[in-house]
Scaffold this active site. Structure first.
Site: not given
Length: 381
Positions: A256, A259-260
């Site tokens: 995560e 990805e962010e």
């Protein structure tokens, strides 16, 4: 190649007689030749071998020890590379009774499972619905016989997987008391509790979602924060997300963050978690806040740390930046706005160096993958 099944019972007088049958059956366009052999007690004509032997626990378990095809009129064993066992309720029945019980396999917790094939699996120029046990014209009768057979075997529950292109069969299942349990991809899963003298022990499906959040602090005392494109309740927040099916917590949280923000990290520990109820789809939610370490690069010429720059995720994140840790702590402790009560406690744990570490241990259950456990070490950083 023929497979032969021999059954006997030592606790009953040994006067036995044998029965053997060879039959050919067209099943989804394939010719299946099966041979079944019985050893039955010389009992009154209205007594069947199945009704007697099904009372013996060892026999009941053997009936579904391997992927099973139950047929009402005789035991059938299929030669398909490995023996597949089947059972019968009444061997004296003839003809179409061969298909009265649907193909199924043994499942966990004393249950059985039927996997209805998609119509594409049986679509051919030679396809004949009369040869298909899941054909609309015969399915209701076959399902009734299947439920009856499972109850005689003492099975606790029956599960049926239905592909979308066979959805018309669901109405028939409803009439027998099956209900929806869950769905995945293009398949609905229904079930029925079979033990009429006890309450259903079938648990609800997916009672919790599992989320992760990341506290990433670099060597310059900066914390990695983001602003989402929508629904920002505070000026900044830590990267967060939802775990995927089969994904470990450490895998989910590092994914995560990448990805962010585009920042590569390594898992350090869990700082804490919270539980909330009544969220998405009415499910409960477990949210684990993890401490991650950013992968920093040292310039070989100057010896200085080169901090990677965050890159916000397209269509999800508006901004991703390294923010001074002291500014973030001031925001979550702000008495005027109320701050962020959960993160206040989490950051206190971070500041004190407390942690819950990860350890992989072997499972005591044969054949199960190793377990990942998280526990407080009592040590501080």
């Amino acid at each position: 190649m023929f497979a032969v099944l021999h059954l006997s019972c030592r606790t009953i007088p040994s006067r036995l007689f044998s029965f053997q049958r060879t039959a050919t059956n067209m099943h989804f366009g394939r010719s299946i030749i099966a041979t079944a052999a019985f050893s039955l007690l010389n009992l009154p004509e209205n007594t069947t071998g199945f009704s007697l032997l099904s009372k013996v626990p060892a026999f009941r378990e053997a009936c579904l020890e391997t992927p099973t095809k139950l047929y009402k009129s005789q035991v059938r064993l299929f030669s398909t590379g490995a023996i597949t066992m089947a059972t019968t309720k009444a061997i004296e029945l003839e003809g179409e009774e061969w298909r009265d019980v649907l193909p199924m396999e043994k499942s966990s917790h004393n249950s059985v499972r039927i996997k209805i094939p998609s119509t594409t699996a049986s679509s051919s120029t030679n396809y004949d619905e009369s040869d298909d046990p899941f054909g609309k014209s015969s399915f209701q009768k076959n399902l009734a016989s299947t439920i009856e057979a499972c109850r005689e075997l003492g099975k606790s529950s029956l599960w049926v997987e239905v592909p979308m292109d066979r959805a018309s069969l669901i109405q028939d299942m409803k009439e027998f008391g099956l209900r929806f349990h869950h769905a995945f991809d293009e398949t609905a899963v229904l079930n029925i509790w079979l033990l009429e003298d006890s309450e259903s022990k079938i648990p609800e499906f997916a009672t919790h979602n599992v989320g992760v959040g990341a506290v990433v602090v670099n060597s310059r005392d900066e914390i990695l924060l983001v602003r989402e494109l929508r629904k920002n309740y505070m000026p900044w927040k830590t990267p967060t997300g939802i775990t995927e099916l089969g994904e470990q917590l450490d895998e989910a949280v590092t994914r995560e963050v990448m990805e962010e923000t585009g920042i590569e990290t390594t898992f350090h520990s869990i700082l804490g978690f919270r539980q909330t109820h009544g969220l998405k789809h009415g499910r409960s939610d477990l949210f684990f806040v993890c401490r991650l370490d950013p992968k920093e690069v040292v310039d070989s010429t100057t010896g200085n740390v080169v901090m990677p720059e965050p890159v916000p995720q397209e269509n999800e994140i508006e901004r991703a930046e390294w923010i001074p840790l002291k500014d973030y702590l001031a925001m979550i402790h702000d008495e005027k706005t109320g701050g962020h009560p959960t993160m206040r406690h989490i950051m206190n744990v971070f500041d004190e160096g407390r942690k819950i570490e990860k350890l992989v241990v072997e499972s005591v259950v044969p054949g199960r993958k190793p377990n990942t456990i998280y526990f407080p070490t009592g040590q501080k950083d």
